[in-house]
Design a protein around this motif. Structure first.
Motif, mmCIF file in Angstrom:
data_model
loop_
_atom_site.group_PDB
_atom_site.id
_atom_site.type_symbol
_atom_site.label_atom_id
_atom_site.label_comp_id
_atom_site.label_asym_id
_atom_site.label_seq_id
_atom_site.Cartn_x
_atom_site.Cartn_y
_atom_site.Cartn_z
ATOM 1 N N ASP A 156 4.235 8.767 -13.822
ATOM 2 C CA ASP A 156 3.450 7.530 -13.790
ATOM 3 C C ASP A 156 3.591 6.834 -12.444
ATOM 4 O O ASP A 156 2.608 6.361 -11.863
ATOM 5 C CB ASP A 156 3.912 6.605 -14.916
ATOM 6 C CG ASP A 156 3.087 5.336 -14.993
ATOM 7 O OD1 ASP A 156 1.931 5.333 -14.516
ATOM 8 O OD2 ASP A 156 3.596 4.335 -15.525
ATOM 9 N N SER A 157 4.794 6.795 -11.914
ATOM 10 C CA SER A 157 5.023 6.152 -10.622
ATOM 11 C C SER A 157 4.314 6.894 -9.490
ATOM 12 O O SER A 157 3.683 6.278 -8.621
ATOM 13 C CB SER A 157 6.527 6.080 -10.336
ATOM 14 O OG SER A 157 7.195 5.330 -11.326
ATOM 15 N N VAL A 158 4.405 8.225 -9.501
ATOM 16 C CA VAL A 158 3.771 9.009 -8.439
ATOM 17 C C VAL A 158 2.258 8.845 -8.467
ATOM 18 O O VAL A 158 1.606 8.603 -7.438
ATOM 19 C CB VAL A 158 4.165 10.494 -8.575
ATOM 20 C CG1 VAL A 158 3.346 11.358 -7.621
ATOM 21 C CG2 VAL A 158 5.651 10.673 -8.304
ATOM 22 N N LEU A 159 1.654 8.967 -9.661
ATOM 23 C CA LEU A 159 0.206 8.833 -9.768
ATOM 24 C C LEU A 159 -0.265 7.426 -9.416
ATOM 25 O O LEU A 159 -1.334 7.245 -8.820
ATOM 26 C CB LEU A 159 -0.239 9.186 -11.191
ATOM 27 C CG LEU A 159 -0.267 10.680 -11.524
ATOM 28 C CD1 LEU A 159 -0.550 10.896 -13.008
ATOM 29 C CD2 LEU A 159 -1.319 11.390 -10.684
ATOM 30 N N SER A 160 0.531 6.430 -9.749
ATOM 31 C CA SER A 160 0.164 5.051 -9.406
ATOM 32 C C SER A 160 0.156 4.844 -7.897
ATOM 33 O O SER A 160 -0.713 4.148 -7.361
ATOM 34 C CB SER A 160 1.140 4.072 -10.074
ATOM 35 O OG SER A 160 1.040 4.147 -11.480
ATOM 36 N N ILE A 162 -0.386 7.224 -5.640
ATOM 37 C CA ILE A 162 -1.546 7.968 -5.134
ATOM 38 C C ILE A 162 -2.824 7.172 -5.376
ATOM 39 O O ILE A 162 -3.708 7.105 -4.515
ATOM 40 C CB ILE A 162 -1.627 9.355 -5.802
ATOM 41 C CG1 ILE A 162 -0.418 10.210 -5.402
ATOM 42 C CG2 ILE A 162 -2.920 10.060 -5.427
ATOM 43 C CD1 ILE A 162 -0.355 11.547 -6.118
ATOM 44 N N THR A 163 -2.919 6.551 -6.526
ATOM 45 C CA THR A 163 -4.098 5.742 -6.857
ATOM 46 C C THR A 163 -4.255 4.584 -5.888
ATOM 47 O O THR A 163 -5.368 4.257 -5.458
ATOM 48 C CB THR A 163 -3.970 5.205 -8.292
ATOM 49 O OG1 THR A 163 -3.811 6.303 -9.198
ATOM 50 C CG2 THR A 163 -5.199 4.407 -8.676
ATOM 51 N N GLU A 164 -3.161 3.948 -5.521
ATOM 52 C CA GLU A 164 -3.228 2.829 -4.582
ATOM 53 C C GLU A 164 -3.751 3.278 -3.223
ATOM 54 O O GLU A 164 -4.463 2.530 -2.541
ATOM 55 C CB GLU A 164 -1.847 2.187 -4.452
ATOM 56 C CG GLU A 164 -1.397 1.471 -5.720
ATOM 57 C CD GLU A 164 0.055 1.056 -5.664
ATOM 58 O OE1 GLU A 164 0.714 1.337 -4.625
ATOM 59 O OE2 GLU A 164 0.546 0.455 -6.632
ATOM 60 N N ILE A 165 -3.411 4.492 -2.813
ATOM 61 C CA ILE A 165 -3.916 5.016 -1.537
ATOM 62 C C ILE A 165 -5.430 5.170 -1.604
ATOM 63 O O ILE A 165 -6.161 4.769 -0.687
ATOM 64 C CB ILE A 165 -3.245 6.365 -1.212
ATOM 65 C CG1 ILE A 165 -1.740 6.160 -0.972
ATOM 66 C CG2 ILE A 165 -3.905 7.008 0.001
ATOM 67 C CD1 ILE A 165 -0.973 7.449 -0.782
ATOM 68 N N PHE A 166 -5.936 5.753 -2.693
ATOM 69 C CA PHE A 166 -7.383 5.944 -2.830
ATOM 70 C C PHE A 166 -8.111 4.610 -2.966
ATOM 71 O O PHE A 166 -9.256 4.477 -2.518
ATOM 72 C CB PHE A 166 -7.685 6.833 -4.032
ATOM 73 C CG PHE A 166 -7.551 8.297 -3.747
ATOM 74 C CD1 PHE A 166 -8.620 9.022 -3.245
ATOM 75 C CD2 PHE A 166 -6.351 8.957 -3.965
ATOM 76 C CE1 PHE A 166 -8.511 10.375 -2.972
ATOM 77 C CE2 PHE A 166 -6.227 10.314 -3.705
ATOM 78 C CZ PHE A 166 -7.306 11.018 -3.196
ATOM 79 N N PHE A 167 -7.463 3.629 -3.580
ATOM 80 C CA PHE A 167 -8.089 2.322 -3.732
ATOM 81 C C PHE A 167 -8.299 1.638 -2.387
ATOM 82 O O PHE A 167 -9.155 0.763 -2.254
ATOM 83 C CB PHE A 167 -7.237 1.418 -4.630
ATOM 84 C CG PHE A 167 -7.811 1.242 -6.001
ATOM 85 C CD1 PHE A 167 -9.024 0.601 -6.191
ATOM 86 C CD2 PHE A 167 -7.126 1.716 -7.107
ATOM 87 C CE1 PHE A 167 -9.550 0.450 -7.463
ATOM 88 C CE2 PHE A 167 -7.648 1.573 -8.375
ATOM 89 C CZ PHE A 167 -8.862 0.929 -8.557
ATOM 90 N N ALA A 168 -7.517 2.020 -1.392
ATOM 91 C CA ALA A 168 -7.653 1.408 -0.075
ATOM 92 C C ALA A 168 -8.866 1.933 0.685
ATOM 93 O O ALA A 168 -9.203 1.400 1.747
ATOM 94 C CB ALA A 168 -6.385 1.648 0.746
ATOM 95 N N ILE A 169 -9.528 2.971 0.168
ATOM 96 C CA ILE A 169 -10.683 3.572 0.845
ATOM 97 C C ILE A 169 -11.958 3.086 0.168
ATOM 98 O O ILE A 169 -12.203 3.425 -0.992
ATOM 99 C CB ILE A 169 -10.620 5.114 0.789
ATOM 100 C CG1 ILE A 169 -9.278 5.619 1.319
ATOM 101 C CG2 ILE A 169 -11.773 5.718 1.564
ATOM 102 C CD1 ILE A 169 -9.085 7.110 1.159
ATOM 103 N N PRO A 170 -12.797 2.310 0.840
ATOM 104 C CA PRO A 170 -14.066 1.886 0.238
ATOM 105 C C PRO A 170 -14.949 3.087 -0.078
ATOM 106 O O PRO A 170 -14.924 4.102 0.631
ATOM 107 C CB PRO A 170 -14.691 1.001 1.326
ATOM 108 C CG PRO A 170 -13.559 0.603 2.210
ATOM 109 C CD PRO A 170 -12.593 1.746 2.176
ATOM 110 N N LEU A 171 -15.733 2.966 -1.144
ATOM 111 C CA LEU A 171 -16.541 4.092 -1.600
ATOM 112 C C LEU A 171 -17.526 4.565 -0.539
ATOM 113 O O LEU A 171 -17.577 5.756 -0.205
ATOM 114 C CB LEU A 171 -17.300 3.693 -2.877
ATOM 115 C CG LEU A 171 -18.221 4.767 -3.473
ATOM 116 C CD1 LEU A 171 -17.408 5.978 -3.921
ATOM 117 C CD2 LEU A 171 -19.008 4.199 -4.636
ATOM 118 N N LEU A 172 -18.309 3.644 0.016
ATOM 119 C CA LEU A 172 -19.318 4.042 0.992
ATOM 120 C C LEU A 172 -18.694 4.530 2.294
ATOM 121 O O LEU A 172 -19.123 5.533 2.866
ATOM 122 C CB LEU A 172 -20.271 2.884 1.270
ATOM 123 C CG LEU A 172 -21.419 2.702 0.273
ATOM 124 C CD1 LEU A 172 -22.265 1.496 0.660
ATOM 125 C CD2 LEU A 172 -22.271 3.955 0.186
#
Length: 325
Positions: A156-160, A162-172
């Motif tokens: 859970d900690s590792v995936l969380s 990783i998720t925060e890294i992807f959240f820092a990238i805007p979709l467009l």
């Protein structure tokens, strides 16, 4: 032993008599609860109660009709036009930028191609991108969120993180960076790129829903009765955690269609000779002042499609969120 949701508490043994202590009691709750075959007590679940509300919500009806119409355009464009843009002789330069008429409702573009036909056929790529991206996002984010929320611990900690890294990238912006490295783009590659950038939102929704449900009394009782992990997750956790995922995914489907149009407009999404509304808007931007119809019609259809999915998502949210009842 599923979680007793708000609408599951709605009972009406006597017509016109609201059930005591029920947040959704009253005539409306009685009407929403399906009657048993023997004519006895009537009980409503969250989903039947939500469907009752949706059928009476104008926002859902309008959005649903528009969505069905756009899906029909994508699945069977031949029902709406007898022309095929991929056939020879479809475009004629002598018709370049001709305005709308009775025979050609949307007029012609700069290449002398019928805009109405291209708009109808362009629905296929745009709708495919929206549906495929949403499916991939729900599959990846939902499964990982369910697993991380239930297992917990180091995974859970590792995936969380990783998720925060992807959240820092805007979709467009992320889509522009990835797609610009590829020589060609189509509906499948655009969908894959947006799914890579979009799954963290569904992951966090599913994870938080699982965490809020897995310590409830009905889950503890199921464990005490000897239910296995698979049964608990599939019968008790997942049905109570999937509602917010459905709501957000419905709204995001329209967002992904708009994002595809933006990438195609920038020249790094779907590439010619494929047809999409974003490509049509991109080709028409330099002709807007002297031929506004070239830009107007695909832009209007794109806006209506995105709005329809957002309306549908708002209606589903209102029906499934107990706080809004």
């Amino acid at each position: 032993m599923s979680e007793p949701t708000k609408s599951e508490n709605v009972t009406a043994a006597i017509p016109g008599q609201p059930g005591p202590g029920s947040a959704g009691s009253g005539p409306a709750a009685e009407a929403s609860a399906p009657a048993k075959a023997d004519g006895g007590e009537r009980v409503a679940s969250l989903w039947t109660d939500a469907w009752y509300d949706l059928r009476r919500n104008p926002l859902f009806l309008i959005g649903g009709v528009l969505v069905l119409f756009m899906v029909a355009l994508a699945v069977a464009p031949q029902l709406f036009t007898d022309q095929d843009p991929s056939s020879g002789g479809f475009c004629n330069l002598s018709d370049s930028l001709k305005r709308p008429s009775g025979d050609h409702w949307f007029g012609f573009d700069v290449q002398g191609c019928d805009i109405y036909t291209r708009t109808v056929w362009g629905a296929r790529n745009s709708i495919i991108v929206g549906i495929l991206t949403t499916t991939l996002v729900v599959a990846v984010g939902g499964v990982l969120g369910l697993w991380a929320g239930w297992i917990g611990g180091i995974w859970d900690s590792v995936l969380s993180r990783i998720t925060e890294i992807f959240f820092a990238i805007p979709l467009l912006l992320g889509g522009m960076l990835i797609m610009s490295t590829w020589k060609t783009g189509n509906a499948w590659t655009v969908s894959a790129v947006m799914a890579v950038l979009g799954w963290p939102q569904i992951y966090r929704l599913m994870r938080s829903a699982v965490l809020s449900n897995k310590h409830n009394d009905y889950v503890v009782a199921a464990k005490a009765l000897g239910a296995g992990t698979r049964r608990i997750v599939s019968r008790h956790i997942l049905p109570n955690a999937v509602a917010p995922v459905i709501v957000v995914s419905t709204i995001n489907l329209g967002v992904y269609i708009g994002a595809e149009a933006a990438l195609s407009y920038l020249g790094i999404g779907i590439q010619s000779p494929a047809i999409s509304w974003g490509l049509m808007i991109s080709d028409a931007q330099s002709r807007f002042l002297n031929a506004p119809h070239v830009l107007l019609f695909p832009a209007v259809v794109l806006s209506i499609t995105v709005l329809a999915f957002i309306m549908l998502g708002d209606a589903v949210r209102d029906a499934l969120d107990p706080k809004l009842r």
